[in-house]
Design a protein around this motif. Structure first.
Motif, short mmCIF file in Angstrom:
data_model
loop_
_atom_site.label_atom_id
_atom_site.label_comp_id
_atom_site.label_asym_id
_atom_site.label_seq_id
_atom_site.Cartn_x
_atom_site.Cartn_y
_atom_site.Cartn_z
N PRO A 296 64.87 -33.65 40.90
CA PRO A 296 63.91 -33.53 42.74
C PRO A 296 62.23 -32.62 42.34
O PRO A 296 61.91 -32.23 41.77
CB PRO A 296 64.85 -32.50 43.29
N PRO B 205 58.70 -32.28 44.53
CA PRO B 205 58.22 -32.52 46.14
C PRO B 205 57.48 -33.50 46.45
O PRO B 205 56.66 -34.11 45.79
CB PRO B 205 57.31 -31.07 46.51
N LYS B 206 57.05 -34.20 47.89
CA LYS B 206 56.20 -35.14 48.22
C LYS B 206 55.32 -34.87 48.43
O LYS B 206 54.44 -35.39 48.37
CB LYS B 206 57.42 -36.07 49.49
N ASP C 141 60.50 -32.35 51.71
CA ASP C 141 60.65 -32.99 51.56
C ASP C 141 60.97 -33.84 50.12
O ASP C 141 59.99 -33.53 49.08
CB ASP C 141 60.04 -34.59 52.74
N ARG C 142 61.57 -34.40 49.29
CA ARG C 142 61.60 -34.79 47.93
C ARG C 142 62.13 -35.84 47.51
O ARG C 142 63.03 -37.13 47.81
CB ARG C 142 62.54 -33.42 47.42
N TRP C 143 61.45 -36.69 46.16
CA TRP C 143 61.77 -37.69 45.68
C TRP C 143 63.03 -36.73 44.79
O TRP C 143 62.77 -35.93 44.25
CB TRP C 143 60.12 -38.52 45.07
N TYR C 144 63.23 -38.12 44.78
CA TYR C 144 64.26 -37.95 43.13
C TYR C 144 64.13 -38.46 41.60
O TYR C 144 64.16 -40.38 42.40
CB TYR C 144 65.90 -38.00 43.85
#
Length: 178
Positions: free
Chosen positions: A43, A45-46, A52-55
């Motif tokens: 993960p 952070p956006k 909200d997270r990017w993976y």
């Protein structure tokens, strides 16, 4: 022994059935980077202070994090306090360097390596040949044989030697890893 019963889950051939009820498919999240189909288990952070997270997969997480400044907006004392707290709390981050996400000069150097480069008077993207050359030049100036009895020169020589050892071990890790 009237209540004990031998398990059917031993040896070969397997005596129990292979029903689908035992094993369910697991959901695997793919990397959020466009065009990548690897497992996205890292993960990121956006935005700062956002839930909200990017993976991403490991390779794309390293690429994403290489430009991230975790100390942005902090004054010098706050940066030092946060760096000290992170160093004492997170042994996992120090271990992450063996994954080989990227090469030298692109954000992959540790804080210890950066301090060692600063002591030797080099830039962050210095090659190991330049490191050896700078070490030898500085060591010749303050070596205890050149300045016998000078405690300050001896202390400076130890600092230079320690810096070189930090950078040499980092270079060896990069060499043996790749």
């Amino acid at each position: 022994m009237s209540g004990s019963r031998r398990s059917n889950d031993w040896g070969f051939p397997r005596w129990r059935s292979y029903d689908a009820t035992d094993r369910q498919a697991t959901t695997v999240r793919e990397c959020d980077r466009h065009g990548c189909s690897e497992k996205g288990d890292c993960p990121a952070p956006k935005a700062p202070n956002s839930p909200d997270r990017w993976y991403f997969c490991q390779r794309h997480a390293a690429e994403y994090n290489s430009k991230w400044d975790y100390f942005e907006g902090l004054d010098k004392a706050e940066k030092a306090a946060r760096a000290k707290a992170e160093q004492s709390e997170n042994a996992g981050y120090a271990e992450a360097q063996h994954y080989g996400w990227s090469g030298s000069g692109d954000g992959s150097r540790t804080a210890d390596e950066m301090r060692a480069l600063e002591i030797l008077g080099l830039e962050a993207d210095a090659e190991f040949d330049a490191i050896k050359k700078a070490f030898r030049m500085k060591a010749k100036e303050v070596h205890p044989d050149v300045k016998p009895g000078d405690a300050e020169a001896a202390q400076e020589f130890q600092k230079i030697q320690l810096s070189y050892n930090v950078l040499k071990s980092a270079e060896e890790r990069r060499f043996w890893k790749g």
